[in-house]
Structure formats: structure tokens, C-alpha cells
Write an enzyme that holds these catalytic residues in place. Sequence first.
Site, mmCIF file in Angstrom:
data_model
loop_
_atom_site.group_PDB
_atom_site.id
_atom_site.type_symbol
_atom_site.label_atom_id
_atom_site.label_comp_id
_atom_site.label_asym_id
_atom_site.label_seq_id
_atom_site.Cartn_x
_atom_site.Cartn_y
_atom_site.Cartn_z
ATOM 1 N N TYR A 74 0.823 -1.205 0.000
ATOM 2 C CA TYR A 74 0.000 0.000 0.000
ATOM 3 C C TYR A 74 0.858 1.255 0.000
ATOM 4 O O TYR A 74 2.071 1.189 0.191
ATOM 5 C CB TYR A 74 -0.955 0.003 1.203
ATOM 6 C CG TYR A 74 -0.317 0.345 2.541
ATOM 7 C CD1 TYR A 74 0.536 -0.553 3.187
ATOM 8 C CD2 TYR A 74 -0.538 1.575 3.150
ATOM 9 C CE1 TYR A 74 1.124 -0.229 4.398
ATOM 10 C CE2 TYR A 74 0.044 1.896 4.365
ATOM 11 C CZ TYR A 74 0.874 0.988 4.994
ATOM 12 O OH TYR A 74 1.468 1.304 6.187
ATOM 13 N N LYS A 114 6.433 -1.702 1.919
ATOM 14 C CA LYS A 114 5.238 -1.143 2.566
ATOM 15 C C LYS A 114 4.095 -2.130 2.375
ATOM 16 O O LYS A 114 3.238 -1.954 1.500
ATOM 17 C CB LYS A 114 4.923 0.235 1.971
ATOM 18 C CG LYS A 114 4.032 1.084 2.864
ATOM 19 C CD LYS A 114 4.102 2.539 2.499
ATOM 20 C CE LYS A 114 3.106 3.394 3.257
ATOM 21 N NZ LYS A 114 3.325 3.452 4.699
ATOM 22 N N GLU A 153 12.992 2.707 13.504
ATOM 23 C CA GLU A 153 12.057 3.786 13.154
ATOM 24 C C GLU A 153 10.970 3.781 14.219
ATOM 25 O O GLU A 153 11.225 3.350 15.350
ATOM 26 C CB GLU A 153 11.511 3.576 11.740
ATOM 27 C CG GLU A 153 10.857 2.206 11.535
ATOM 28 C CD GLU A 153 10.233 2.037 10.148
ATOM 29 O OE1 GLU A 153 9.974 3.038 9.461
ATOM 30 O OE2 GLU A 153 9.981 0.878 9.764
ATOM 31 N N LEU A 189 11.216 1.615 6.830
ATOM 32 C CA LEU A 189 10.561 2.061 5.612
ATOM 33 C C LEU A 189 11.279 3.303 5.078
ATOM 34 O O LEU A 189 11.555 4.233 5.850
ATOM 35 C CB LEU A 189 9.099 2.402 5.915
ATOM 36 C CG LEU A 189 8.262 2.657 4.671
ATOM 37 C CD1 LEU A 189 7.911 1.346 3.986
ATOM 38 C CD2 LEU A 189 7.004 3.426 5.015
HETATM 39 N N1 PDD Z 1 2.923 5.208 7.513
HETATM 40 N N2 PDD Z 1 7.665 3.992 8.851
HETATM 41 C C1 PDD Z 1 6.512 3.323 8.952
HETATM 42 C C2 PDD Z 1 6.515 2.003 9.639
HETATM 43 C C3 PDD Z 1 5.334 3.860 8.411
HETATM 44 O O1 PDD Z 1 4.196 3.156 8.499
HETATM 45 C C4 PDD Z 1 5.357 5.131 7.778
HETATM 46 C C5 PDD Z 1 4.146 5.764 7.175
HETATM 47 C C6 PDD Z 1 6.594 5.808 7.702
HETATM 48 C C7 PDD Z 1 6.735 7.142 7.030
HETATM 49 O O2 PDD Z 1 6.631 7.028 5.616
HETATM 50 P P1 PDD Z 1 6.058 8.239 4.756
HETATM 51 O O3 PDD Z 1 6.845 9.449 5.133
HETATM 52 O O4 PDD Z 1 6.289 7.816 3.356
HETATM 53 O O5 PDD Z 1 4.602 8.401 5.082
HETATM 54 C C8 PDD Z 1 7.720 5.205 8.246
HETATM 55 C C9 PDD Z 1 1.720 5.595 6.813
HETATM 56 C C10 PDD Z 1 1.434 7.063 6.830
HETATM 57 C C11 PDD Z 1 0.579 4.723 7.297
HETATM 58 O O6 PDD Z 1 0.790 3.523 7.413
HETATM 59 O O7 PDD Z 1 -0.518 5.222 7.512
#
Ligand code: PDD
Length: 294
Positions: free
Chosen positions: A37, A152, A184, A208
Site C-alpha cells: 500500500y 510497505k 524507526e 521504511l
Molecule cells: N505510515 N515507517 C513506517 C513504519 C510507516 O508506516 C510510515 C508511514 C513511515 C513514514 O513514511 P512516509 O513518510 O512515506 O509516510 C515510516 C503511513 C502514513 C501509514 O501507514 O498510515
Amino acid sequence: MPRAPLPFAFLDGDFIAAADARVSAFDRGFLFGDGVYEVIPVYGGRAFHADHHLARLAHSLEGIELDSPWDDDWWQSRINELISRNGSGDQSLYLQVTRGAEHGRDHRFPADVEPTVFMFSTATPARDAAVDRNGLKAITAEDFRWARCDLKTISLLANVLLRQQAHAAGADEVILHRGGHLTEASVSNAYIVSGGRVVTPPLSAELLPGITRIVTLELCASLGIPVAERALTVDELDAADEVWITSSTREIGPIVSIDGKPVGAGKPGPLYAKLRAAFDDLIASWRSGSAPTV
Ligand code: PDD
């Protein structure tokens, strides 16, 4: 409170009423969590850095060996149409691809099954000004997720359990470590500020590759703030002047307490304020159409 989706969704090639979106109970996303996703923020009707999100989607699809028949133009036009059908403005767009529905349950990849493609969006709530004043709380926990956190995937059970652990402890986020080094957070990337330098763990299969991380590091560079991408210990987290998290939904967030102990002065720090202002300027230019589009 969860936000209701905006009226339109995209499912398997059609724009439909979000309330009518249905997939088979045999979908491998449902049975196995077999899918990937993206969450793409939309400002002023324009998908923020969609090019980066589509590149990461391609990486995730390749990582789970799902052959994707769609190129970036295909995605971009469907994304733009969903945004405009849902009234443009500010939205958060969710996009999911699963390996599709077969009749039965076999771990091996099915032959000749169409992947399921689903997208919907929600309105972005107004930013909470209290966060800039009071900051966010975090706890720490051992990172017990799998060894491909660079993908992801929709298999988010570990993230769900960890995030709930933070919530139950009265915290907003959980910062994760594996064998003493930081990875993270459960739904965001993590950073410390120490001696005027921003430090974040380097990209690897343990975290991620956040799109907001790319933007944040670019903003630091444009502001002349030194950045290091290197392994960080839990001790360094404890001793940090500032701690931040970033994600597409949170943008950038200041952590002011970790496991009940204050971070630095216990309030959002000066470098956070600088970054926040730069982020706000970037979003404003994105909304007005003056930032480069993809
Ligand atoms: N989550 N690390 C994890 C585990 C995450 O789930 C996310 C983002 C990020 C940050 O990635 P980005 O900057 O591309 O949003 C880092 C999304 C927002 C979610 O699962 O809703």
C-alpha cells in the site's frame, strides 16, 4: 476518531461510491495480508511527491514479486481523477494492491489471478496547533517486526500491536530498537537532534524509506542544517536535544517525552520550529501550484 472516506473510491478499474466498495472474502489481502500500500498526502488537489510514492510502490511490488501491469502514467491519472472526484483540496489518499482473489487458500502464488487495486481518500483534518506548543509523547519498544520493513506491505499486525501499546501507555508513538540500535517508529521515521545536527538511521531493510524522510532531509539541506544518516543507539536517543518523527499523515512531529522522561527541555525545540516553518512554506507552495509537480 477514524475519518469517513470521501464519496468516491477506485476499485478494480472503476470509480464507485466508497460506501459500496466490496472485495471477495477470498482476496489474498484478507486471507494472507498479501499486498502492499501507499498513503499519499494531497495538498490543494495535488498529490505530494507522487513520483516518490510510485517509485516506492514499484519497490514494494517487486519485493513481493507481484508483476504490476500499470505504469506511473496509469497510476497518476487514476490518482488525479480520484482526487478531483473527491473535491480536490487537502486529502489523504490510500492506495492498496493485493495479489487478488482465488477460490481456496493456498500459500503459493495463484496463476492467472488479477490483482485487486483499491484507492480511497479522506479529508485531511486541520493541523493541531497544540502539537507545536506541547509536542508528542513516545515510548520505546523492541522492534519485533519481520526482516523486510523496507516494503510497505499491508501485513501490519506488529505495527498495530506496537502502536496500540503506545496508545495504552498514553503515548502518541512508539520508537523501535533492534538489539540496542534505533530503527524507526510504528507509523513514522525517527530522528534525533544532537549538537545542532540531525541524525537518523540509514536506509536498510529494517525501516521504511519514508517519503517525508526524503523531504525532511532536503529541507534540512536547504536550511543549512547538518544531517547524518548513521546507526543510532538508545543511549543517544535518551541524551538527544530534540527527537522528531515524520510521516505522510503527521508531516513532522516533535517528541517531547520518551518513556515518561523529558526530551531536552521537554518542549518542541528550536530546530523543530525551523523545520516546521519550512515544511509549512513547502505545503503552501504546493497548494498554490508553485512547487514543481511530478
Ligand atoms: N505510515 N515507517 C513506517 C513504519 C510507516 O508506516 C510510515 C508511514 C513511515 C513514514 O513514511 P512516509 O513518510 O512515506 O509516510 C515510516 C503511513 C502514513 C501509514 O501507514 O498510515
